[in-house]
Design a protein around this motif. Structure first.
Motif: not given
Length: 236
Positions: A27, A29, A43-45, A71, A159
């Motif tokens: 993840t 950000c 944000t990314w997964l 993802g 996170s």
């Protein structure tokens, strides 16, 4: 205007492990905040393309199964992160990253792995380096510890989005309480942190060498900041 009163671009990664040469992004950000403008966060997964060890999943809460199901392809995520940070650098916004040496080096290796140009050099603000320079207190200096020390609320440690914004708030607090740092131009502050990081690494390596059972750790301490140079013969 002092840098802490302007726009800041917080950056954080959660990953498959702690080896910058071989581990992958899970993840990420990038959050721009401050400067009397609205906060803008991305944000990314990612599906890292390798299994996420259970130990890493316990830290950030993302399992291999979830990353594969939800993802985006790692190459797309890496491209987006590079673009977001590149836009900040072009706009003269400093990147704020807690322990920047780790996040920026791992991003560099991911960029190379997927065939992208590395991130251009721009001013970086590292709350860890600044805190070590201004405070000789003993004890842990993880982000949660810095948040407690500087009176910053962190809602969900480990996170990427919570850690990125918390790093910005700690940097702001340091700037607000240390006028000698706030007065430095960003380029000067970056150069100073490079020197301080090398001094801190030398001190840590010396500590390991004189501490029974930790001598072997000294050779792994790297003085470079904010990026460990890429070695052509390193693992891709």
């Amino acid at each position: 205007m002092s840098w802490h009163l302007g726009r800041l671009a917080g950056f954080d990664l959660e990953t498959t492990g702690v080896d910058v040469e071989t581990d992958r992004i899970v993840t990420a950000c990038v959050v721009q905040c401050g400067g009397d403008q609205p906060t803008a966060s991305a944000t990314w997964l990612a599906d890292p393309g390798i299994d996420i060890p259970e130990q890493a999943s316990r830290v950030h809460g993302i399992t291999t199964e979830r990353a594969r199901a939800e993802g985006r392809p790692a190459a797309e995520v890496v491209a987006d992160i590079l673009a977001a940070l590149g836009q900040a650098i072009t706009a003269g916004v400093p990147i704020v990253a807690m322990n920047a040496r780790y996040d920026l080096t791992l991003l560099d290796r991911e960029a190379r792995r997927h065939g992208y140009d590395p991130l251009p050099t721009g001013p970086v603000i590292d709350p860890l380096i600044l805190d070590k320079h201004i405070s000789r207190r003993r004890g842990s200096r993880k982000l949660v510890d810095l948040c407690q020390h500087y009176g910053v609320t962190i809602s969900d440690a480990h996170s990427a989005d919570a850690d990125a914004i918390a790093a910005c708030r700690v940097a702001w607090r340091i700037g607000a309480t240390r006028p000698e740092l706030a007065a430095l131009p960003l380029d000067t502050l970056h150069k100073q942190q490079t020197a301080w990081a090398a001094e801190q690494a030398s001190s840590l390596a010396a500590y390991f060498r004189r501490t029974a059972g930790k001598e072997h750790l000294a050779d792994g301490v790297r003085p470079e900041w904010p990026l460990i140079p890429h070695q052509q013969n390193g693992e891709q």
